[in-house]
Motif scaffolding. Structure first.
Motif, PDB file in Angstrom:
ATOM      1  N   ARG A 130     -17.982   1.910 -24.808  1.00 42.42           N
ATOM      2  CA  ARG A 130     -18.256   3.211 -25.440  1.00 42.42           C
ATOM      3  C   ARG A 130     -19.246   3.206 -26.656  1.00 42.42           C
ATOM      4  N   HIS A 135     -19.930   8.281 -16.717  1.00 41.18           N
ATOM      5  CA  HIS A 135     -20.370   9.593 -16.367  1.00 41.18           C
ATOM      6  C   HIS A 135     -21.572   9.834 -17.564  1.00 41.18           C
ATOM      7  N   ARG A 136     -21.070   9.795 -18.791  1.00 40.69           N
ATOM      8  CA  ARG A 136     -21.982   9.971 -19.983  1.00 40.69           C
ATOM      9  C   ARG A 136     -23.362   9.305 -19.799  1.00 40.69           C
ATOM     10  N   LEU A 137     -23.259   7.963 -19.560  1.00 38.81           N
ATOM     11  CA  LEU A 137     -24.365   7.098 -19.258  1.00 38.81           C
ATOM     12  C   LEU A 137     -25.266   7.609 -18.289  1.00 38.81           C
ATOM     13  N   GLN A 138     -24.762   7.881 -17.129  1.00 39.29           N
ATOM     14  CA  GLN A 138     -25.198   8.415 -16.009  1.00 39.29           C
ATOM     15  C   GLN A 138     -26.035   9.812 -16.437  1.00 39.29           C
ATOM     16  N   ARG A 139     -25.382  10.571 -17.201  1.00 40.05           N
ATOM     17  CA  ARG A 139     -26.053  11.839 -17.491  1.00 40.05           C
ATOM     18  C   ARG A 139     -27.480  11.302 -18.424  1.00 40.05           C
ATOM     19  N   LYS A 140     -27.059  10.424 -19.357  1.00 41.34           N
ATOM     20  CA  LYS A 140     -28.517  10.097 -20.188  1.00 41.34           C
ATOM     21  C   LYS A 140     -29.428   9.550 -19.298  1.00 41.34           C
ATOM     22  N   VAL A 163     -22.483   2.679 -24.932  1.00 41.77           N
ATOM     23  CA  VAL A 163     -23.132   4.131 -24.193  1.00 41.77           C
ATOM     24  C   VAL A 163     -23.927   5.053 -25.262  1.00 41.77           C
ATOM     25  N   ARG A 164     -22.889   4.868 -26.487  1.00 40.96           N
ATOM     26  CA  ARG A 164     -23.247   5.951 -27.722  1.00 40.96           C
ATOM     27  C   ARG A 164     -24.784   5.543 -28.086  1.00 40.96           C
ATOM     28  N   ALA A 180     -15.219   8.100 -17.985  1.00 39.93           N
ATOM     29  CA  ALA A 180     -15.828   9.184 -18.644  1.00 39.93           C
ATOM     30  C   ALA A 180     -17.107   8.872 -19.267  1.00 39.93           C
ATOM     31  N   TRP A 181     -17.269   7.549 -19.775  1.00 37.50           N
ATOM     32  CA  TRP A 181     -18.493   6.948 -20.375  1.00 37.50           C
ATOM     33  C   TRP A 181     -19.400   6.797 -19.596  1.00 37.50           C
TER      34      TRP A 181
END
Lengths: 318, 665
Positions: free
Chosen positions: B652, B589-594, B655-656, B586-587
């Motif tokens: 996490r 994916h978030r990184l990929q979005r960023k 990534v944040r 999940a994290w």
């Protein structure tokens, strides 16, 4: 009419492979998902629906709102039970396959592991080869579904198509899915019932050579080089020369050298059956054996591993 | 849906035998059904069925086999015979219910397999519903709905593989949850299923004597009624509320007297003339309990008939259909109305008719008054009322029995009775004195529920009084009972009886009043919102949303659309599966979005290492962070079976903190 049903089924299997049993084989683990789960009402469900209809019309006719409410409640619970049935199967994973070994004509015990992620799955049923098996799948952990298959021929026995279904919770709806795992279990060849013993090994270099053992076999005259502790001192005292105790093993079991080519005058299946019997006999009597097949050779050895290796090779003979 | 399989030959059944647990639950469901019907079945019938059920339960528990066909068949025959002997027929509400309950209990005798239990449960559901044909109050409905819990529990237990130890958590709680979860869909369906405008087949005829007002009256008839506390009407008023003495609700008027009984008769009189004068007006809204009759009690005097009812010559309102279920109507009353200013000659004759042989002494007395007061109706009536007040008459709900001549016996003999006695003899006296008079029955009084701001009229508020026709004033109401006991008029029947020292009821204690008020408000709500929700109200249902009148077609569309939405919501629930607990992915994916925002899109089939390296190359300012992220990801993903939580936590965090803002592409 009697012929129509199978024809319809055949047509349906051709046209709707996803719906019917004609699914291509797939490798384990198989995860059931919504596109392969189907739901139909059971016979009882149909009857219940008719009853609900009667209740509905009755309540409307008598303008009895309390009765109408009760009917709606029961109907909604019925509809809900359909979703619950669906949820039993949705996301269910059919994973590990385990099987015993068996010979042709016996029944082979097979087990499949079923697991689900978080929720427990109740009353999961499997129709395999004409019989129904049922199991509860606990949350997280796997549940094992055990069943037996008929071993009809030697070699790889593919798993049949399996209908996995459930009538949980109320028995009104049946959710089902067909799975066809791409897995097989091995069936060993059936040994022949009786026949000749294996040939005595000919021209074996080991043959006749005495072996050093523990038991007294004979007394003989001393030859230089015999160990002193083998000399029978007491008996030698009454004799004119030294006597030596000849120690030997009990009559040694001969190694069997089993050879495909040596079984003559039989067709392939009979050869396999005979070789299987000999291997069984050798294994049972603790004898060492080797097996020579046209395309493989298993050197002299004994033990379970050797036994299974040899029988597997026989089972898989074309 | 047969409750009983009539075949002598034993069925070859490969089905597994029904377990003990489902059978117990089945017996419980049957007991529940029996209990809901016990109220209207003869007590010995219910007791026998309960005994049979209990015996069967005990019998199977101790290893009993199914009962032989040679016992079952005669028992079914016996049941049939008993029902027919008791009710005289097999058809209709009561005999049907008795027969169904009987069959249901007998079904357990042969219940041995799952199939039998399923049939039993389905039939039991039907029998539960039929209990609501007798009583559809809130309590009855709740009890019956509760009866679904063991029934659903039985079905569950049949399917169960490993029975849980705890019956409550194993069977009842899941069934209850299931019912609770189906309430939204059920409520939606309830409101939008189109109601029938008229029944498809005949509604069940009222076969038992309905306690309530009748279209005949003879002194003593109402005795039972006056102690019946069941609600009859609930009335809300728009604007002013009539005071105690003004709360007369007319139901029947009676013209014909045969010496024993007053009845409406079948006279054909011209329809009611318009009410000429009258103020003030009361606008009110009545919720009426079912009576199986057509008459609608109306506040004295009605101006016009409610919708789907018609006004008779005597200004009583007759509904177009029998009041089978809770009925609601709106009406307007005109208190000082002048009704029939000119009396129709035929009606006049009927209103003066008297049986020839009854009440000789009363006739003499009345004719004496007529000559004494020079045929002045008001004076004659005052004289009669004065006689009731001062002549030693007593109000009681348990009067002495009357002899053959009911009028003379009462007036000059027993001198005790309640409203019917007074109304009957007063009317007789007036007719004998030459004044057109008629008996009116209906309700008087009622209890004002402050909490709900409505008037509760019970059956015990039934009352009888008299109307005299007076020149110039039309029909005028006279209540002779009020002369004897004014409390009857101002406070109601119960207090009138209590005042004479009879039947002081513990439950009438004032300490219970707030509770009773509240409970009645709930019942009122139930009657209006649920039982009174008919085709008419259904059509007006969508008015708040700007739809003036909802047609059947619209209803069907709304019903279909709404059901689709609800089913879609339910499907969402069914399909919802929590993602397998991989927080790392999940994290990632978030990184990929960023990164995608910054212009580095991961290609299909591109491994994480390659992707991160590419990202680090194209975003040199973030090289360090990206390398660290890459290393963390690879280590958590590939160096362990499961990503270790502390590494996931670090990942996490990174990534944040990762910001792509200010990146110069």
């Amino acid at each position: 009419m009697a012929h129509a049903a199978p024809r319809m089924l055949a047509w349906a299997e051709r046209r709707l492979p996803a719906l019917t049993r004609l699914r291509p084989r797939e490798a384990l683990p198989i995860v059931l998902h919504r596109r392969r789960i189907y739901i139909v009402p059971t016979g009882f469900g149909m009857g219940f629906a008719i009853l609900l209809g009667v209740m509905l019309v009755g309540a409307l006719n008598y303008a009895n709102n309390a009765a109408l409410m009760l009917t709606c409640l029961l109907g909604a619970a019925t509809a809900g039970s359909m979703l619950v049935a669906f949820r039993v199967l949705n996301g269910l994973m059919v994973s590990t396959l385990r099987a015993d070994t068996a010979r042709v004509g016996e029944r082979i015990r097979v087990s499949l592991d079923l697991s689900a992620s978080q929720r427990a799955r109740h009353a999961v049923r499997m129709d395999i080869a004409g019989t129904e098996h049922a199991v509860d799948v606990p949350p997280g952990g796997p549940a094992t579904m055990e069943f037996e298959l008929d071993a009809e021929h030697r070699g790889w026995l593919p798993l049949p198509r399996i209908r996995i279904h459930t009538r949980w919770p109320l028995g009104l709806f049946r959710a089902w899915s067909w799975i066809h795992p791409d897995s097989s279990v091995l069936v060993y060849p059936m040994p022949e019932a009786m026949g000749p013993s294996p040939f005595e090994p000919q021209g074996d270099a080991d043959r006749g050579r005495p072996r050093v053992g523990d038991e007294l076999a004979a007394l003989r005259e001393y030859r230089p080089g015999d160990p002193r502790r083998h000399i029978a001192w007491k008996l030698s005292a009454r004799h004119h020369g030294l006597l030596v105790k000849d120690m030997e093993q009990p009559a040694p079991q001969e190694d069997w050298r089993l050879d495909w080519e040596s079984v003559r005058g039989l067709d392939d299946e009979s050869r396999i059956a005979r070789l299987a019997r000999w291997i069984d006999e050798a294994h049972d009597s603790g004898r060492r054996w080797s097996l020579k097949l046209p395309d493989a050779y298993f050197d002299v050895a004994h033990g379970d591993e050797h036994y299974h290796r040899c029988l597997t090779a026989l089972a898989l003979r074309p | 849906m047969t409750g009983f399989r009539l075949s002598i030959a034993p069925r070859v059944d490969t089905e597994p035998r029904l377990g003990e647990r489902p059978f117990n639950l089945l017996c419980l469901s049957m007991a529940f059904v029996l209990a809901t019907h016990a109220i209207h079945l003869p007590w010995w019938f219910s007791a026998t069925l309960a005994a049979v059920l209990g015996w069967r339960w005990w019998h199977r528990r101790h290893g009993g086999q199914p009962v032989s066909m040679w016992i079952k068949l005669p028992v079914v025959g016996l049941l049939l015979a008993v029902v027919i002997a008791t009710y005289g027929t097999l058809f209709g509400r009561e005999p049907g219910a008795a027969f169904a309950a009987g069959l249901l209990v007998l079904k357990t005798l042969e219940t041995e397999h799952r199939r039998d239990a399923r049939v039993g449960v389905a039939f039991g559901g039907f029998a539960l519903m039929s209990a609501l044909l007798f009583n559809q109050s809130l309590i009855a409905t709740l009890v019956v709905a509760l009866g679904l819990v063991p029934a659903l529990g039985t079905l569950r237990a049949i399917e169960e593989l490993s029975p849980p130890r705890d019956a409550w958590r194993g069977e009842f709680a899941p069934a209850l949850v299931m019912l609770a979860a189906s309430v939204p869909l059920a409520a939606f369906a309830f409101f939008f299923i189109p109601r029938l405008e008229s029944p498809l087949w005949g509604a069940p005829a009222a076969q038992r004597a309905v306690t309530g007002l009748a279209d005949t009256m003879s002194p003593g008839d109402m005795g039972e009624l006056l102690v019946d506390d069941t609600p009859a009407l609930r009335i809300t008023f728009d604007g002013p509320v009539p005071t105690g003495e003004g709360r007369y609700f007319r139901a029947y008027t009676m013209l014909y007297f045969d010496g024993r009984q007053w009845s409406s008769g079948y006279g054909a009189f011209p329809a009611a003339a318009d009410v000429t004068a009258g103020t003030p007006r009361f606008r009110y809204h009545v919720t009426m309990e079912p009576t199986q009759q057509r008459i609608l009690p109306m506040l004295d005097m009605p101006v016009a008939a409610p919708s789907d009812a018609s006004l008779q010559y005597d200004r009583t309102a007759l509904a177009n259909q029998r009041v089978q279920s809770t009925h609601m109507y709106d009406a307007v009353a005109n208190v000082d109305a002048v009704v029939d200013p000119v009396l129709n000659p035929a009606l006049r004759r009927a209103a003066l008719q008297l049986p020839a042989t009854t009440g000789e002494r009363a006739r003499v007395l009345a004719q004496g008054w007529a000559t004494e007061f020079n045929h002045d109706p008001l004076a004659i009536a005052r004289a009669a009322l004065g006689m009731f007040r001062d002549g030693g008459y007593r109000y009681t709900l348990a009067p002495a029995p009357l002899g053959a001549d009911r009028i003379d016996d009462f007036l000059f003999g027993t001198r005790e009775g309640f409203c019917e006695y007074y109304a009957s003899s007063f009317t007789f006296l007036m007719r004998a004195a030459g004044i057109p008079a008629r008996v009116v029955t209906g309700y008087q009084g009622g209890y004002w529920n402050k909490l709900g701001s409505y008037l509760l009229v019970r059956r015990s508020d039934a009352h009888a009084w008299t109307e005299l026709w007076i020149e110039g004033r039309g029909w005028v109401r006279f209540d002779p009972t009020g002369a004897v006991r004014p409390e009857r008029v101002s406070q109601g029947a119960a207090s009138a009886a209590n005042a004479s020292g009879e039947g002081v009821s513990f439950f009438d204690g004032s300490w219970l009043r707030p509770l009773r008020d509240r409970w009645d408000v709930v019942n009122q709500w139930w009657n209006q919102a649920v039982n009174g929700f008919d085709a008419l109200r259904q059509r007006g249902m969508l008015q708040p949303f700007g739809i003036r009148r909802t047609e059947i077609g619209d209803l069907a569309v709304i019903f279909a659309v709404g059901c689709t939405f609800l089913v879609a919501a339910a499907l969402g629930w069914a399909l919802f599966q929590r993602r397998e607990g991989d927080a790392l992915d999940a994290w990632m994916h978030r990184l990929q979005r960023k990164l995608a925002k910054a212009g580095v899109v991961r290609r299909t089939g591109e491994g994480p290492k390659h992707f991160m390296a590419r990202a680090a190359r194209s975003l040199p300012t973030h090289r360090n962070a990206l390398e660290r992220l890459s290393e963390l990801y690879l280590r958590s993903r590939y160096a362990h079976d499961e990503p270790p939580p502390e590494l996931v936590k670090q990942f996490r965090q990174l990534v944040r903190e990762f910001r792509t803002r200010g990146v110069v592409k």
